[in-house]
Scaffold this motif. Structure first.
Motif, short mmCIF file in Angstrom:
data_model
loop_
_atom_site.label_atom_id
_atom_site.label_comp_id
_atom_site.label_asym_id
_atom_site.label_seq_id
_atom_site.Cartn_x
_atom_site.Cartn_y
_atom_site.Cartn_z
N THR A 25 -2.86 -6.91 0.74
CA THR A 25 -3.94 -6.14 0.34
C THR A 25 -4.22 -4.99 1.16
N GLU A 26 -5.49 -4.14 1.20
CA GLU A 26 -5.66 -3.16 1.90
C GLU A 26 -5.80 -3.68 3.43
N GLU A 27 -6.06 -4.75 3.97
CA GLU A 27 -6.23 -5.10 5.02
C GLU A 27 -5.68 -6.57 5.69
N SER A 28 -4.58 -6.85 4.78
CA SER A 28 -3.91 -8.04 5.11
C SER A 28 -2.90 -8.55 4.48
N PHE A 29 -2.24 -9.49 4.94
CA PHE A 29 -0.95 -10.03 4.09
C PHE A 29 -0.62 -11.69 4.71
N CYS A 60 -0.90 -3.49 18.96
CA CYS A 60 -0.90 -4.72 18.33
C CYS A 60 -1.45 -4.43 16.94
N PHE A 61 -0.96 -5.18 16.11
CA PHE A 61 -1.48 -4.91 14.56
C PHE A 61 -1.83 -6.00 14.01
N GLY A 62 -1.93 -7.38 14.74
CA GLY A 62 -2.31 -8.57 14.03
C GLY A 62 -2.03 -9.65 15.04
N LYS A 63 -2.49 -10.86 14.88
CA LYS A 63 -2.34 -12.05 15.58
C LYS A 63 -1.81 -13.14 14.69
N LEU A 64 -1.00 -13.92 15.37
CA LEU A 64 -0.01 -14.85 14.74
C LEU A 64 -0.40 -16.17 15.29
N ASP A 89 -4.80 -2.93 13.26
CA ASP A 89 -4.11 -1.60 13.16
C ASP A 89 -3.26 -1.20 12.31
N ILE A 90 -3.83 -0.46 11.05
CA ILE A 90 -2.70 -0.14 9.98
C ILE A 90 -1.90 0.80 10.30
N VAL A 91 -2.21 1.64 11.31
CA VAL A 91 -0.97 2.69 11.63
C VAL A 91 0.06 1.82 12.49
N ALA A 92 -0.18 1.03 13.33
CA ALA A 92 0.85 0.30 13.59
C ALA A 92 1.66 -0.71 12.69
N PHE A 93 0.67 -1.41 11.87
CA PHE A 93 1.59 -2.27 10.91
C PHE A 93 2.55 -1.20 9.82
N ARG A 94 1.98 -0.18 9.62
CA ARG A 94 2.88 0.74 8.86
C ARG A 94 4.27 1.26 9.42
N ALA A 95 3.92 1.43 10.83
CA ALA A 95 5.15 1.77 11.45
C ALA A 95 6.03 0.77 11.66
N PHE A 96 5.60 -0.57 11.77
CA PHE A 96 6.48 -1.72 11.63
C PHE A 96 7.00 -1.96 10.61
N VAL A 97 6.48 -1.98 9.53
CA VAL A 97 7.08 -2.10 8.09
C VAL A 97 8.28 -0.89 7.98
N LYS A 98 7.88 0.29 8.31
CA LYS A 98 8.99 1.42 8.30
C LYS A 98 10.22 1.24 8.85
N LEU A 217 17.04 7.17 -4.95
CA LEU A 217 15.88 6.44 -5.20
C LEU A 217 14.89 6.57 -4.32
N VAL A 218 13.75 7.15 -4.79
CA VAL A 218 12.61 7.28 -3.87
C VAL A 218 11.33 6.48 -4.48
N GLY A 219 10.92 5.96 -3.51
CA GLY A 219 9.57 5.10 -3.82
C GLY A 219 8.28 5.96 -3.92
N VAL A 220 7.52 5.73 -5.01
CA VAL A 220 6.38 6.51 -5.13
C VAL A 220 5.12 5.70 -4.86
N GLY A 221 4.79 4.34 -5.15
CA GLY A 221 3.96 3.56 -5.03
C GLY A 221 3.83 2.20 -5.68
N THR A 222 2.98 1.54 -5.50
CA THR A 222 2.54 0.15 -6.43
C THR A 222 1.26 0.42 -7.23
N GLU A 223 1.27 -0.58 -8.19
CA GLU A 223 0.09 -0.52 -8.98
C GLU A 223 -1.13 -1.19 -8.06
N ASP A 224 -0.86 -2.07 -7.18
CA ASP A 224 -2.00 -2.86 -6.27
C ASP A 224 -2.42 -1.76 -5.55
N LYS A 225 -3.79 -1.91 -5.12
CA LYS A 225 -4.47 -1.04 -4.13
C LYS A 225 -4.23 -1.80 -2.90
N ALA A 226 -3.18 -1.77 -2.05
CA ALA A 226 -2.73 -2.39 -0.74
C ALA A 226 -1.91 -1.49 -0.06
#
Length: 252
Positions: A25-29, A60-64, A89-98, A217-226
């Motif tokens: 989602t925009e704020e979780s997974f 810190c981007f989340g708690k487990l 922290d969405i910025v930190a999480f995006r950096a982790f995913v990247k 191959l270049v990613g454009v985006g997803t249909e979901d708002k997330a």
């Protein structure tokens, strides 16, 4: 006892074999992790459940929540399934995913866990759990088209990492060396461990050539708002084409 426990935990090793990320989602997974702890000492012990910070590059981007674990001299499994992780922290999480997607290797830190350990039923100790987890990244991931029809293309994604991530319906572009779009792809994208075949609908551009080098191959985006919508854009990799794919661009 506390200092001995801290010493043993500090010397232990945690090997992660699966990081599964779904239900973005925009704020979780939702996250599942499969891992094995080794080097926990010669005496079986029980670690009480605890909560740790998920830290990447110092943020810190989340708690487990870690479950109760019983160690042994040969090691023990530490598995977590279908846990909802609010992103703090969405910025930190995006950096982790990247980093998971484009780097060869990275480190995730489990930090600030208030750990309680019992051994021999009567020896108890407390310590702070902090563990650097070294993870192999997807390094791209490498992609190639293996089947092409007038309506669909099948792409193989090669993923050497433990990451499994569900992007759901996703949009991509195939671009030539000049950055011009030669095709658009759309379909469900689940990147699994190892090699995964993904079939997507294709829309081809006219008046373009795919004979040159440097197609990507270049990613454009997803249909979901997330958060998946913009992190898919981290995919920007060379793509291997088949003669079958190229044949649709040749004049009749």
């Amino acid at each position: 006892m506390d200092s001995v426990v801290q010493y043993i935990l500090d010397r232990s090793h945690l090997e992660v074999t699966l990081i599964k990320i779904t239900n973005a989602t925009e704020e979780s997974f939702v996250m599942s992790i499969e891992s094995r702890a080794t080097g926990t000492g010669p005496v079986p012990a029980k670690l009480a459940p605890m909560e740790v910070d998920l830290v990447f590059a110092g943020a810190c981007f989340g708690k487990l929540k870690l479950p109760e674990v019983t160690t042994s001299p040969s090691g023990c499994d530490v598995n977590i399934y279908d846990q909802l992780i609010p992103v703090v922290d969405i910025v930190a999480f995006r950096a982790f995913v990247k980093s998971l997607m484009v780097d060869e290797k990275l480190s995730l830190t489990l930090d600030n866990g208030k750990c309680s350990i019992t051994a021999f039923r009567f020896l108890k100790g407390n310590c702070i759990y902090k563990k650097d987890v070294h993870i192999k990244g997807m390094n791209g991931p490498a992609t190639r088209i293996v089947k092409a029809t007038a309506e669909e293309n099948t792409v193989v994604v090669a993923n050497p990492s433990p990451l499994h991530i569900d992007y759901r319906v996703s949009k991509f572009k195939v671009r030539d060396g000049k950055g011009e779009t030669v095709a658009e792809l759309k379909g469900p994208m689940i990147i699994q461990r190892g090699e995964t075949e993904v079939t997507m609908a294709i829309t081809r551009k006219t008046g373009v050539s795919v004979d040159g080098e440097g197609l990507r191959l270049v990613g454009v985006g997803t249909e979901d708002k997330a958060w998946t919508d913009d992190t898919l854009q981290f995919i920007n990799v060379p793509i291997g084409l088949t003669d079958e794919f190229r044949s649709f661009y040749q004049p009749a």
